[in-house]
Design a protein around this motif. Structure first.
Motif, short mmCIF file in Angstrom:
data_model
loop_
_atom_site.label_atom_id
_atom_site.label_comp_id
_atom_site.label_asym_id
_atom_site.label_seq_id
_atom_site.Cartn_x
_atom_site.Cartn_y
_atom_site.Cartn_z
N ILE A 171 0.84 -1.20 0.00
CA ILE A 171 0.00 0.00 0.00
C ILE A 171 0.87 1.25 0.00
N ALA A 172 1.89 1.26 0.87
CA ALA A 172 2.76 2.43 0.97
C ALA A 172 3.50 2.70 -0.33
N PHE A 173 4.05 1.66 -0.95
CA PHE A 173 4.77 1.84 -2.21
C PHE A 173 3.84 2.28 -3.33
N ALA A 174 2.64 1.70 -3.38
CA ALA A 174 1.68 2.08 -4.42
C ALA A 174 1.26 3.53 -4.28
N ILE A 175 1.01 3.98 -3.05
CA ILE A 175 0.65 5.38 -2.82
C ILE A 175 1.82 6.28 -3.23
N ALA A 176 3.04 5.89 -2.86
CA ALA A 176 4.23 6.68 -3.22
C ALA A 176 4.39 6.78 -4.74
N SER A 177 3.98 5.73 -5.45
CA SER A 177 4.12 5.73 -6.91
C SER A 177 3.13 6.65 -7.60
N ILE A 191 -10.09 -0.97 7.37
CA ILE A 191 -10.35 -0.22 6.14
C ILE A 191 -10.41 1.27 6.44
N ASP A 192 -11.12 1.64 7.50
CA ASP A 192 -11.22 3.05 7.87
C ASP A 192 -9.85 3.63 8.21
N ARG A 193 -9.03 2.85 8.91
CA ARG A 193 -7.69 3.31 9.27
C ARG A 193 -6.84 3.54 8.02
N LEU A 194 -6.97 2.66 7.05
CA LEU A 194 -6.18 2.77 5.83
C LEU A 194 -6.64 3.94 4.96
N LYS A 195 -7.91 4.27 5.01
CA LYS A 195 -8.39 5.45 4.29
C LYS A 195 -7.73 6.71 4.82
N MET A 197 -4.81 6.86 5.80
CA MET A 197 -3.42 6.82 5.33
C MET A 197 -3.31 7.11 3.82
N GLY A 198 -4.45 7.31 3.17
CA GLY A 198 -4.40 7.65 1.75
C GLY A 198 -5.04 6.65 0.82
N VAL A 199 -5.56 5.54 1.36
CA VAL A 199 -6.26 4.57 0.52
C VAL A 199 -7.59 5.16 0.06
#
Length: 328
Positions: A171-177, A191-195, A197-199
Motif C-alpha cells: 500500500i505504501a509503495f503504491a501510494i508513493a508511486s 479499512i477506515d484506518r487505511l483510508k 493513510m491515503g487509501v
C-alpha cells in the motif's frame, strides 16, 4: 548469547544460550537491537515449512550496530539484506536461494555474523524497530507492486488482505508511486484506518458480493495478492484488460477452478513473485528514503516475551509488523 531456535520439543520455539559468533575476514559481527517476525517464522514453528533444520536460529529481519568488522562499517547502525545467493538472473532466484533464518542462522539473537555485502545503512528517519521491520516484507512488496505490478501515476491498484506486513508495504509503495490504491480486508476498522493513510476505498471480503462493489470503480490495472484460492476468479472479473494479477502467497490454498476463458479474453497476466534481487533491495531502500516511508508496527515485544510475539500472528486484529526489541 540468547537466541530463539527451532527444536523438536512440544513448544518448538526455545530461548537458549548459544555461543557468540566468530567472524571471518569478509564478515561483520552485528549486535542486534531489534528483529521483526515474519509469517514464515510462525510456519516454521508449526512445522509447515520445507527443510526445517532443528537448532537453527530463526528470524530474517534485523537492525543493529556493527560491533566487529572493517573500519568503514564499525559502529554504524545497519539493516541486513536477508537474501542468501539470489544469483545473477534478476528475473528469478537461483536454485540455491534462501533467506536468513532457515537454513542459515537468522536475526532472532543478540548477535549475528553476516557477509559485509549484506549491510545497508539504516534509514535515518526510522527507529531501530521500524528499520528492523523493513527487509523481508518491504522487499517482497516492492518487487510485487512496483517491479511486477508496474504501479505508477494514474494506475488503479488493489492490495488484498490489507492487515499483513507485506500488504502494508505494498500500500505504501503504491501510494508513493502515485497510484489510486484500494484494499480488501475482513475488518471495517482496518479499512477506515487505511483510508486515513491515503487509501481511496476498501472492500470487506466477508461480504459475499464485495467484488461487485469493487468492480464499480472501473477495474484495476494491478491486483497485489497473497491469498490465492477461489478469489482468483473474482480478481479476473475486476482486472482491467491487459492488467496484472501479482501473487506473492497462497494463504487460502489453490483455486478449485480457473476461469480460463476470462483469463485469455481479457489478456490479463497472472504473475508469481517472491522476495527480490539484491539490486531491488537497494532500490527499495532508495524509495523508503526518498518518500519517507514508515512501516506499520503492530506491537513490540521484549525478547523474553517471544512466545506472545509469535502468538500475535493468530490474532485477527493485528495490523503490520511484529517486532522483538533486544534493548530492554
Amino acid at each position: 548469547m540468547k537466541a530463539i531456535t527451532i527444536t523438536e520439543e512440544s513448544e518448538p520455539l526455545q530461548l537458549v544460550e548459544v555461543d557468540k559468533p566468530e567472524i571471518s575476514e569478509d564478515q561483520c559481527l552485528i549486535k542486534l537491537s531489534a528483529s521483526a517476525l515474519n509469517r514464515r517464522d510462525q510456519w516454521i514453528r508449526e512445522g509447515m515449512y520445507p527443510g526445517i533444520q532443528f537448532g537453527t536460529i530463526l528470524g530474517s529481519d534485523g537492525c543493529g550496530i556493527v560491533e566487529e568488522g572493517p573500519a568503514e562499517w564499525k559502529g554504524k547502525k545497519i539493516i541486513i539484506n536477508p537474501n542468501v545467493d539470489w544469483g545473477n538472473n534478476p528475473d528469478v532466484q537461483s536454485a540455491s536461494y534462501s533467506v536468513l533464518g532457515m537454513p542459515t542462522n537468522g536475526t532472532l539473537a543478540e548477535y549475528i555474523k553476516v557477509p559485509i555485502h549484506r549491510l545497508h545503512e539504516k534509514p535515518a528517519h526510522l527507529s531501530d524497530a521500524e528499520a528492523a521491520a523493513l527487509p523481508l516484507a518491504a522487499l517482497t512488496a516492492f518487487r510485487a507492486t512496483i517491479k511486477k505490478g508496474l504501479s505508477n501515476q494514474g494506475k488503479r491498484v488493489l492490495v488484498t488482505g490489507a492487515g499483513g506486513g507485506v500488504s502494508q508495504f505494498a500500500i505504501a509503495f503504491a501510494i508513493a508511486s502515485g497510484a489510486q490504491v484500494y484494499v480488501t480486508s475482513g475488518s471495517e476498522e482496518k479499512i477506515d484506518r487505511l483510508k486515513e493513510m491515503g487509501v481511496k476505498e476498501g472492500f470487506n471480503y466477508k461480504n459475499e458480493k464485495w467484488e461487485r462493489e469493487a468492480s464499480k470503480h472501473g477495474g484495476f490495472d494491478a491486483i497485489i495478492d497473497s491469498a490465492g484460492g477461489n478469489q482468483l476468479n473474482n480478481y479476473l472479473k475486476m482486472i482491467k484488460p491487459a492488467g496484472r494479477i501479482v501473487m506473492y502467497g497462497s494463504t487460502t490454498g489453490h483455486p478449485e477452478k480457473l476461469d480460463v476463458f476470462r483469463l485469455f479474453w481479457s489478456q490479463a497476466q497472472i504473475m508469481g513473485s517472491t522476495m527480490g534481487s539484491d539490486d531491488e533491495f537497494k532500490e527499495m531502500l532508495e524509495w523508503v528514503n526518498e518518500y519517507q516511508i514508515f512501516p506499520t508496527i503492530d506491537k513490540t515485544f521484549d525478547l523474553e516475551d517471544y512466545i506472545q510475539a509469535f502468538d500475535r500472528f493468530k490474532d485477527p486484529d493485528s495490523v503490520g509488523k511484529i517486532v522483538i526489541d533486544f534493548r530492554s
